[in-house]
Design a protein around this motif. Sequence first.
Motif, mmCIF file in Angstrom:
data_model
loop_
_atom_site.group_PDB
_atom_site.id
_atom_site.type_symbol
_atom_site.label_atom_id
_atom_site.label_comp_id
_atom_site.label_asym_id
_atom_site.label_seq_id
_atom_site.Cartn_x
_atom_site.Cartn_y
_atom_site.Cartn_z
ATOM 1 N N THR A 220 143.592 16.038 34.941
ATOM 2 C CA THR A 220 142.734 16.487 36.052
ATOM 3 C C THR A 220 143.504 17.518 36.886
ATOM 4 O O THR A 220 144.721 17.666 36.746
ATOM 5 N N TRP A 221 142.780 18.180 37.792
ATOM 6 C CA TRP A 221 143.430 19.168 38.657
ATOM 7 C C TRP A 221 144.384 18.491 39.636
ATOM 8 O O TRP A 221 145.387 19.089 40.040
ATOM 9 N N ASN B 18 133.380 22.045 38.115
ATOM 10 C CA ASN B 18 133.122 21.157 39.251
ATOM 11 C C ASN B 18 131.617 20.907 39.438
ATOM 12 O O ASN B 18 131.184 20.446 40.487
ATOM 13 N N GLN C 21 129.820 22.822 45.497
ATOM 14 C CA GLN C 21 130.616 22.544 44.296
ATOM 15 C C GLN C 21 131.464 23.751 43.914
ATOM 16 O O GLN C 21 132.633 23.628 43.550
ATOM 17 N N GLU D 173 134.289 24.233 46.432
ATOM 18 C CA GLU D 173 135.314 23.200 46.264
ATOM 19 C C GLU D 173 136.181 23.511 45.027
ATOM 20 O O GLU D 173 137.410 23.415 45.072
ATOM 21 N N GLY D 174 135.523 23.895 43.944
ATOM 22 C CA GLY D 174 136.244 24.228 42.709
ATOM 23 C C GLY D 174 137.227 25.371 42.936
ATOM 24 O O GLY D 174 138.391 25.311 42.522
ATOM 25 N N VAL E 215 140.349 24.638 45.014
ATOM 26 C CA VAL E 215 141.441 24.006 44.260
ATOM 27 C C VAL E 215 142.434 25.076 43.809
ATOM 28 O O VAL E 215 143.651 24.932 43.948
ATOM 29 N N ARG F 230 140.054 18.393 34.209
ATOM 30 C CA ARG F 230 138.724 18.102 34.775
ATOM 31 C C ARG F 230 138.829 17.911 36.273
ATOM 32 O O ARG F 230 139.908 17.688 36.803
ATOM 33 N N PHE F 231 137.674 17.991 36.891
ATOM 34 C CA PHE F 231 137.594 17.700 38.325
ATOM 35 C C PHE F 231 137.284 16.215 38.452
ATOM 36 O O PHE F 231 136.132 15.809 38.304
#
Lengths: 326, 427
Positions: free
Chosen positions: B175-176, B213, B231, B234-235, B238, B294-295
């Motif tokens: 994951t991130w 995301n 979304q 937010e993505g 990151v 993945r998120f």
Amino acid sequence: MVLSLDHGRPMDTNAEVRVGPTPTPPQRRQKVGRGARPSPLPYLYLLPAALGLGLFVYWPLVDTVGLSLYEWNLVSPVKQFVGLANYRALLSDQGFWISVVNTLLAIVAMCVTTIAAPLAVAVAALRVRGAMRFVYRGIIFSPTVISMAIAALIWLWMYNPMQGLIAKALRLLGGQGFAWLTHPQLAIWAIIIVTAWKTFGYNFVIFVAGLLAIPQELVEAARIDGANEWHTFRHVTWPLLAPTTLFVVLTTLMLSPQYLFIPTQILTQGGPNRASNNLGYIIWEQGFEVFRVGHASAIAVVIFVAFLVFSVMHFRLLERGVHYGA
Amino acid sequence: MKRGAWHWRLMVLSAIMWTLTLGTTSPGLAGEAITIDYWHINSESFGGNAVKEIIKRFEAANPGIKVAEKYQPAGYTGLIQQAQVAMAGKRPPAVVQMSYNLLAYASEALPHYPIENFKQKDAAFFATFPANILSLGQLKGVQHGMPYGLSTPVFFYNADLFKQSGLNPDQGPATWADVVTMSQAIKAKTGKYGTYLQNPNDDWMFQQMVLGNGGEMLSADGKRVAFDSPQAAEGLQVWADLTNKHKANPNLTRDEGENNFIAGQIAMYATTIAKLDHLKKNAKFTLRTAPLPRFGTKPQRVAGGGNALFILATNPDQQRAAWEFIKFLHRPESIATWVQGTGYMPPLMSAAEDPKTLKPFFQANPLMKASLDSVPAVTLWQSFPGTNGLEITKLVINATQEILAGQRTADMILKEVAAKANGLLPK
């Protein structure tokens, strides 16, 4: 006895002394060939050059003006006439104005780095005697023979903020590397530096040639009369170098915006967020990356007109202070 | 007299040259072989020989059709520029590789012969492809191009730096959040950067962060952009935080990032699987791959890279010949040669299972598994409709650079850019 200055023949003392060429008596138009018309031969000789220029320079110019009135991508069946809308859009196009400012910045920077600096270096280089003078001249000229794309690639490695030569040198001095190419303020300078580095040598050689053409008797005469180095340069070298300086100034001003294209393409693609975009690159970007050919043509036409005015003004202004025939 | 004789000789010579030129280019004269031009970006080190090999087999199986392949050195962008020049000169190449991010532009603004025209006649051929793969060549449900080259983003990593940092070298980040903790461990133990997400002059990685995301790039009706959603913001935040808050992702150009990964200065590198061969040849450390992180627990979704084949031929005989050629390129044995030559993923998963060709190939190349496993998660690399579509892509690229500069949050920047982009979309 008085000599006429134009013929050097003895003449009658009562006659008027004339200076300058003798006025030629009005001539009757000579008949050429069989008819009374002038020979078409000179025009025939001009034809190949005129055709080439017309086809590859002037026709595209006219065509660009036409294209700037359309919204079109060169191949789509939909070719929409939009009148002056592309020009109006430029007024509020932030990307275009960023490019204008960056180009002006580059021109000013290039004037300092590729006119004043090469002149100073050329004056200094001519004082070097012996075999070393050719070595120096060779080294200074060498970046000019590299293609611009290769030069940009060399600098791409040098600018690398972790592995590059500049970052390593800065770290040795206790500093740290900069991300030149992704930094909004540094990116345009990264491009200007490559362009200046590449054109420096060319202008240097032109100045060396110009300086060598100045008759040494005049310089020596000035020295005998007690002029110091600065006075000799200011009152003898500088005025006699004027045609060379005019040539260098004009070519630098006209060509700088074009020179910026290749390093921009290789180093930043106009980024980050348009921070290093310039007029040479934006035409290509709009025309061939996003295929807004009308928009790109409008920018090209504006630049053409601006530079036309610019070059006529400069030519007139600079020519006043130019002393040809040194 | 002499001058006159030369004049006539030149006239005859010109006439012969013209006839030859026309003869080699006029398509489909009765009884003659049809020649179709195929423009691709496959250099010798990127599957060029595979392309030639497949063409040789095609010509042997189809004596009536000759394929003149032409390598385009300036990538997909250079290829489309050259194609436009050829089209303006009324001599379009018959088949070209069109990058997926140029799909909307090519479908709407380039005169072409849509693959849709063959769907009824060759229904059995289309039935062999999964829907997510076919969608890569579609705009508004119409099959404009035939998906061919397929790449997915993967996380390459330096297993030696992982070991030195006390991390499991056989386990990439899932994951991130893992990317952040792993980067911190790497920085603490080795002083190196944790990661670099490729950032060339395109919006591929931007889309990975949005899609991964759960966001979208474009609304379902295509009338407005959708990357101003929470979304999407937010993505992308990151990525911005990795760069500015955690100092794990240096803000570099793609070439710089890649060189520093190869030089062992950065531990992880998110880029296309198509870079595998280049990285394997140049990296002096143990290279490993993992799928794109993945998120959290969200399902994986990746934007596919690569190309769809477009038919630009205007002559019906050439269009038919082009289609025969495209179908041949998609035969399992051609796909096997193509995949082995380029490192692209097969558009047909069944081909990957062929025990005679690709199955042993993938077993012998375990680094490709991360990409092969991502193929079912592939979705469209969105391009934008209308004549200003590519200008919108440019806005997205500029937005990415502004987000990474870290002066403002992703949310603020995306809202502003979306408003501009919506003004450029056709109403």
